[in-house]
Design a protein around this motif. Structure first.
Motif, short mmCIF file in Angstrom:
data_model
loop_
_atom_site.label_atom_id
_atom_site.label_comp_id
_atom_site.label_asym_id
_atom_site.label_seq_id
_atom_site.Cartn_x
_atom_site.Cartn_y
_atom_site.Cartn_z
N TYR A 1 7.35 6.58 11.70
CA TYR A 1 8.65 6.58 11.03
C TYR A 1 8.69 5.57 9.89
O TYR A 1 9.21 5.83 8.81
CB TYR A 1 9.77 6.30 12.03
N TYR A 2 8.12 4.40 10.15
CA TYR A 2 8.18 3.33 9.16
C TYR A 2 7.25 3.60 7.97
O TYR A 2 7.64 3.39 6.81
CB TYR A 2 7.80 2.00 9.82
N THR A 3 6.05 4.09 8.23
CA THR A 3 5.11 4.32 7.12
C THR A 3 5.58 5.46 6.22
O THR A 3 5.46 5.37 4.99
CB THR A 3 3.69 4.60 7.64
N PHE A 4 6.14 6.51 6.81
CA PHE A 4 6.66 7.60 5.97
C PHE A 4 7.91 7.17 5.21
O PHE A 4 8.12 7.57 4.07
CB PHE A 4 6.94 8.84 6.82
N GLU A 5 8.74 6.35 5.84
CA GLU A 5 9.95 5.87 5.16
C GLU A 5 9.59 5.11 3.89
O GLU A 5 10.25 5.25 2.87
CB GLU A 5 10.75 4.98 6.12
N MET A 6 8.51 4.32 3.95
CA MET A 6 8.09 3.57 2.77
C MET A 6 7.60 4.49 1.66
O MET A 6 7.57 4.10 0.49
CB MET A 6 6.99 2.57 3.16
N ALA B 1 0.81 -1.22 0.00
CA ALA B 1 0.00 0.00 0.00
C ALA B 1 0.84 1.26 0.00
O ALA B 1 0.43 2.29 -0.56
CB ALA B 1 -0.94 0.00 1.21
N LYS B 2 2.01 1.22 0.62
CA LYS B 2 2.79 2.43 0.85
C LYS B 2 4.04 2.55 -0.03
O LYS B 2 4.36 3.64 -0.53
CB LYS B 2 3.23 2.50 2.32
N GLN B 3 4.74 1.46 -0.19
CA GLN B 3 6.07 1.54 -0.81
C GLN B 3 6.00 2.02 -2.25
O GLN B 3 5.17 1.56 -3.04
CB GLN B 3 6.77 0.18 -0.75
N GLY B 4 6.87 2.96 -2.57
CA GLY B 4 6.93 3.49 -3.92
C GLY B 4 5.93 4.59 -4.21
O GLY B 4 5.91 5.15 -5.30
N LYS B 5 5.07 4.91 -3.23
CA LYS B 5 4.09 5.98 -3.39
C LYS B 5 4.56 7.20 -2.62
O LYS B 5 4.63 7.17 -1.40
CB LYS B 5 2.72 5.51 -2.92
#
Length: 223
Positions: free
Chosen positions: A178-183, A102-106
């Motif tokens: 931190y993790y969701t924004f990093e993705m 859902a998150k990575q690359g977006k």
């Protein structure tokens, strides 16, 4: 809140990764019984929690359900989950396959994302009396730069852990930011967090390129 499709989706997203992690981290946990208790408690938390609006208006709806699931995981561990185990659980859940998809690359800095955050921040403030369990926050961009600030004056997860009488775990749940924004290709610096007892959460977000441009170094007081 209603359990419904969102409740089922969050369970689907987090359950396998979370249970796999905890099976290794707490080997004496009876996983068969534990899974049943977690599911029952998760649904109960969701159903006793007041609504925070629709997903169309409020991007934090899913966050509230995720918080309920993590609280249920902690509560039903019957004191076997210490701070380090909980930190590991939050990280594992953040990087579960569905979250990564859902998150990575977006990017967190697209025009659509900025417009959405601007609109929803204003909505949160205008409807806080209608949805008192919701977040109350401000969103401010840096014109022409992949950089913005989010200032939370009220936090739904803080309200949820208070409702469930597990306020001591809030600071660990906050680490998921931190993790969701990093993705999403963003660097987060935050020196104040409501979950740690501060008067606000002072998010400073920037793209990795912008961070390099300004010589960003994470504050030693980051939390």
């Amino acid at each position: 809140m209603k359990y419904g499709m969102i409740g089922g989706f969050v369970k689907l997203a987090f359950a396998k990764t979370s249970f796999d992690y905890l099976e290794k981290a707490i080997p004496d946990l009876d996983m068969t019984s534990y899974k049943k208790r977690v599911q029952k408690e998760y649904r109960a938390i969701v159903e006793r929690t007041p609504s925070v609006g629709s997903m169309k208006d409020n991007m934090f709806v899913m966050t509230m359900y995720a918080g309920a699931f993590l609280i249920a995981l902690y509560k039903e561990a019957d004191g076997r989950m210490d701070g380090e185990t909980l930190k590991g659980l939050v990280r594992a859940a953040a990087y579960c396959p569905l979250m990564v998809k859902a998150k990575q690359g977006k990017s967190a800095f697209t025009e659509k994302e900025i417009e959405n955050r601007t609109r929803q921040a204003a909505w949160s403030r205008a409807h806080i009396e209608e949805y008192p369990m919701n977040w109350f926050y401000y969103f401010e961009t840096v014109p022409g730069k992949e950089e913005y600030y989010i200032t939370h004056k009220q936090c739904g997860i803080c309200k949820l852990t208070r409702q469930e009488q597990y306020e001591e775990i809030t600071k660990y749940l906050c680490m998921m930011d931190y993790y969701t924004f990093e993705m999403q290709g963003a660097v987060l610096d935050r020196t104040k967090t409501l979950g740690c007892g501060d008067d606000e959460c002072n998010f400073h977000l920037m793209s990795k390129a912008r961070a390099a441009e300004i010589g960003f170094a994470q504050s030693p007081d980051a939390k």
